[in-house]
Design an enzyme around this catalytic site. Structure first.
Site, mmCIF file in Angstrom:
data_model
loop_
_atom_site.group_PDB
_atom_site.id
_atom_site.type_symbol
_atom_site.label_atom_id
_atom_site.label_comp_id
_atom_site.label_asym_id
_atom_site.label_seq_id
_atom_site.Cartn_x
_atom_site.Cartn_y
_atom_site.Cartn_z
ATOM 1 C CD GLU A 1 14.258 113.182 1.969
ATOM 2 O OE1 GLU A 1 13.527 114.165 2.075
ATOM 3 O OE2 GLU A 1 13.566 111.985 1.814
ATOM 4 C CG ASN B 1 21.605 117.079 6.387
ATOM 5 O OD1 ASN B 1 22.213 116.106 6.819
ATOM 6 N ND2 ASN B 1 22.629 118.100 6.180
ATOM 7 C CG HIS C 1 14.215 108.801 -4.786
ATOM 8 N ND1 HIS C 1 14.308 107.297 -4.389
ATOM 9 C CD2 HIS C 1 14.164 109.600 -3.662
ATOM 10 C CE1 HIS C 1 14.351 107.675 -2.787
ATOM 11 N NE2 HIS C 1 14.351 108.649 -2.395
#
Length: 195
Positions: A92, A94, A12
């Site tokens: 993603e 944690n 991203h």
């Protein structure tokens, strides 16, 4: 992932939390303007260098920054923005109690956790979160389901553990692998390249 399959992996674009060195993990943070530009660049690059990818499956993490990146990438490829699927296994890592914390503040906020992480970054798990070892199991479960070429938008942690698994890297090296937001990572069982 079968032999001969290619994954076009895009991290991203940048968020304000990335720019601030703030632990994001699974917090749902939007892209900033720089991140939108990175996503556009990656879509234009993919369209120019591998136009056949427009016909492939597109898969994204359900987190906002990945979905926004995917929609910009697809638009830059002159495809409908919404033509992709979501897979929660691509979220993603944690970071649990660390999510939202500035990296510079960790020595004061959680000195014991930071010390433990520095001893074994791959296996260390923050309170309420995941380790890179945990993330590897989740990501490899996704990878094992891939039987054809695809375009993926996900996160830095996912990129790292996929490379660690595919190329049998030392676990301690995995958390330090580079994860640029303005390049596309091409993954195959027999090697990788950046474009």
């Amino acid at each position: 992932m079968r032999a001969g399959v290619t994954i076009y992996f895009i991290r991203h674009g940048e968020t304000d939390w990335n720019a601030q060195s703030r632990y994001q993990g699974q917090a749902d943070v939007p892209l900033n303007d720089k991140g939108r530009g990175q996503a556009r660049r990656n879509g234009e690059t993919l369209r120019a260098l591998a136009p056949e990818t427009g016909a492939l499956p597109f898969i994204a993490s359900p987190l906002q920054r990945a979905r926004e990146t995917m929609e910009i990438v697809r638009s830059a490829m002159e495809l409908p923005a919404e033509g992709y699927s979501l897979d929660p296994r691509l979220k993603e890592i944690n970071y649990g109690a660390w999510q939202g914390t500035l990296a510079a503040d960790l020595p004061q906020v959680d000195p014991d956790g930071l010390a433990a992480r520095n001893l074994d970054t791959f296996n260390w798990r923050p309170e309420g979160g995941e380790s890179y070892a945990d993330l590897t199991q989740r990501a490899v479960g996704w990878l094992d389901s891939i039987d054809r070429d695809c375009v993926v938008v996900a996160h830095g942690g996912i990129s790292r553990v996929l490379r660690g698994h595919l190329y049998a890297l030392e676990p301690l090296a995995v958390p330090d692998l580079p994860v640029p937001q303005d390049r596309i990572l091409i993954l195959r069982r027999d090697g990788m390249e950046w474009i």
